[in-house]
Enzyme design. Structure first.
Site, PDB file in Angstrom:
ATOM      1  N   CYS A  45      -6.110  -0.957   1.709  1.00 51.77           N
ATOM      2  CA  CYS A  45      -5.152  -1.355   2.738  1.00 51.77           C
ATOM      3  C   CYS A  45      -4.912  -2.848   2.581  1.00 51.77           C
ATOM      4  CB  CYS A  45      -5.712  -1.035   4.123  1.00 51.77           C
ATOM      5  SG  CYS A  45      -4.717  -1.663   5.506  1.00 51.77           S
ATOM      6  N   ASN A  46      -3.681  -3.245   2.332  1.00 51.21           N
ATOM      7  CA  ASN A  46      -3.385  -4.659   2.154  1.00 51.21           C
ATOM      8  C   ASN A  46      -3.671  -5.462   3.425  1.00 51.21           C
ATOM      9  OD1 ASN A  46      -1.389  -3.193   0.124  1.00 51.21           O
ATOM     10  ND2 ASN A  46      -1.648  -5.291  -0.592  1.00 51.21           N
ATOM     11  N   THR A  47      -3.281  -4.925   4.584  1.00 48.62           N
ATOM     12  CA  THR A  47      -3.472  -5.660   5.827  1.00 48.62           C
ATOM     13  C   THR A  47      -4.955  -5.890   6.093  1.00 48.62           C
ATOM     14  OG1 THR A  47      -1.433  -4.736   6.748  1.00 48.62           O
ATOM     15  CG2 THR A  47      -3.010  -5.669   8.299  1.00 48.62           C
ATOM     16  N   TYR A 102      -2.214  -0.689  11.567  1.00 46.86           N
ATOM     17  CA  TYR A 102      -2.803  -2.019  11.486  1.00 46.86           C
ATOM     18  C   TYR A 102      -1.741  -3.120  11.477  1.00 46.86           C
ATOM     19  CZ  TYR A 102      -7.549  -0.397  10.336  1.00 46.86           C
ATOM     20  OH  TYR A 102      -8.810   0.162  10.378  1.00 46.86           O
ATOM     21  N   GLY A 103      -0.588  -2.830  10.899  1.00 47.45           N
ATOM     22  CA  GLY A 103       0.410  -3.864  10.682  1.00 47.45           C
ATOM     23  C   GLY A 103       0.924  -4.535  11.934  1.00 47.45           C
ATOM     24  N   CYS A 130       1.984  -2.847   0.683  1.00 46.54           N
ATOM     25  CA  CYS A 130       1.321  -1.940   1.620  1.00 46.54           C
ATOM     26  C   CYS A 130       1.060  -0.671   0.832  1.00 46.54           C
ATOM     27  CB  CYS A 130       2.205  -1.652   2.827  1.00 46.54           C
ATOM     28  SG  CYS A 130       1.565  -0.330   3.900  1.00 46.54           S
ATOM     29  N   THR A 131      -0.154  -0.147   0.893  1.00 50.48           N
ATOM     30  CA  THR A 131      -0.478   1.019   0.070  1.00 50.48           C
ATOM     31  C   THR A 131       0.315   2.256   0.466  1.00 50.48           C
ATOM     32  OG1 THR A 131      -2.411   1.455   1.482  1.00 50.48           O
ATOM     33  CG2 THR A 131      -2.772   0.211  -0.558  1.00 50.48           C
ATOM     34  N   HIS A 132       0.904   2.248   1.654  1.00 50.88           N
ATOM     35  CA  HIS A 132       1.776   3.366   2.029  1.00 50.88           C
ATOM     36  C   HIS A 132       3.046   3.415   1.174  1.00 50.88           C
ATOM     37  CE1 HIS A 132      -0.625   3.609   5.742  1.00 50.88           C
ATOM     38  NE2 HIS A 132      -0.038   4.769   5.988  1.00 50.88           N
ATOM     39  N   ASP A 170      -8.424   3.293   4.642  1.00 51.82           N
ATOM     40  CA  ASP A 170      -7.096   2.792   5.023  1.00 51.82           C
ATOM     41  C   ASP A 170      -6.863   3.138   6.489  1.00 51.82           C
ATOM     42  OD1 ASP A 170      -4.503   1.667   4.729  1.00 51.82           O
ATOM     43  OD2 ASP A 170      -3.643   3.629   4.335  1.00 51.82           O
ATOM     44  N   SER A 171      -5.798   2.566   7.048  1.00 50.14           N
ATOM     45  CA  SER A 171      -5.439   2.895   8.425  1.00 50.14           C
ATOM     46  C   SER A 171      -4.859   4.298   8.538  1.00 50.14           C
ATOM     47  CB  SER A 171      -4.415   1.883   8.959  1.00 50.14           C
ATOM     48  OG  SER A 171      -3.223   1.951   8.191  1.00 50.14           O
ATOM     49  N   GLU A 180       3.929   8.099   6.411  1.00 53.56           N
ATOM     50  CA  GLU A 180       3.055   9.045   7.105  1.00 53.56           C
ATOM     51  C   GLU A 180       3.797  10.351   7.380  1.00 53.56           C
ATOM     52  OE1 GLU A 180      -0.216   8.761   8.592  1.00 53.56           O
ATOM     53  OE2 GLU A 180      -0.585   6.942   7.405  1.00 53.56           O
TER      54      GLU A 180
END
Length: 272
Positions: free
Chosen positions: A75-77, A43-44, A189-191, A11-12, A153
């Site tokens: 990561c979706n993006t 990334y977004g 978004c996985t976040h 992931d980012s 984050e």
């Protein structure tokens, strides 16, 4: 015979931990390498061209170093933009992460669904296709929020976050025409599952949240069925692509997800 090859989650940032957690429930003895591309974060807000070039190249380096049995692009993006490139570049199973629009449509009663992701994810034609195929009778509203990524984050680093910031991000969904009828939100978004409690508290009315983590975990288990695993769980490794000195709060979070060792990609043979 046991097989020491790990599962590699990418992931980012820390968002992919929301995918790692259900996978570890199903495969508790699986060796794990978790990669946070802090060198490319976030990334977004990057262009499609940047992501499409960066992710396959970076995963090629990681695959060579860690020899995983399977890679999860958590990561979706990255998945909606670079998944085809990753699969073309690497000769091993690749599991992507896409917005959970199909399960959201299955449970929505009002037939109004919100898709909350990054700016890069929500504008992808892939989301148009998923909406047309699986939610054709629904009003699908989208909103991209870089602020929510940074809030997640911060939370996982042990920092306090402001409830008003979650409400401001959600206003981009609920403030659209028809938004007052949203009853299901896709956390694209996985976040975002990592701040689901904060999002629920900030919603103007009760809604259900749907994310792809459990489905991805089942896919990983299916792709690796019959494979050998170590007899005992091994400490996982968290890898950062750029130099970092993780704060104590982040170290504690990573340890809570079973990631006891921290490395940097450019010198992954040494602990930070």
């Amino acid at each position: 015979m046991t097989d020491p090859r790990p599962l590699l989650f990418f992931d980012s940032g820390v968002g992919g931990l929301s995918v790692l957690a259900p996978a570890r429930v199903l495969l508790p003895n699986a060796p794990v390498v978790y990669v946070a591309d802090n060198g490319g974060f976030p990334y977004g807000t990057r262009s499609e061209a940047e992501i499409a070039a960066r992710v396959p190249a970076l995963l090629g380096r990681l695959a060579e170093r860690y020899a995983p049995r399977l890679i999860v692009v958590a990561c979706n993006t990255a998945s909606t933009i670079a998944l085809a490139g990753v699969r073309a570049a690497l000769d091993l199973p690749i599991v992507g992460t896409v917005p959970a629009i199909r399960p959201a449509a299955a449970v929505s009663r009002t037939r109004v669904i919100g898709v909350l992701g990054t700016e890069a994810t929500v504008r992808q034609p892939y989301v148009d296709d998923l909406s047309a195929r699986f939610a054709g009778d629904c009003l699908v509203l989208r909103h991209g929020s870089a602020a929510l990524v940074r809030l997640a984050e911060a939370k996982l680093a042990g920092e306090a976050t402001d409830p008003a910031d979650y409400a401001a991000a959600l206003a981009g969904l609920f403030g659209q025409p028809g938004g007052e009828r949203i009853d299901t939100i896709v956390l694209a978004c996985t976040h975002f599952p990592l701040v689901a409690d904060e999002l629920a508290a900030a919603c103007p009315h009760p809604v259900g949240f749907v994310d792809g983590g459990p489905g991805i975990a089942r896919r990983i288990a299916w792709l690796t069925q019959g494979q050998a695993w170590p007899e005992q769980p091994a400490p996982g490794i968290a890898v950062f692509t750029a130099p970092i000195l993780p704060a104590p709060g982040l170290r504690a979070t990573l340890a809570g997800f079973g990631l006891a060792r921290i490395e940097q990609l450019e010198r992954a043979d040494r602990s930070v």
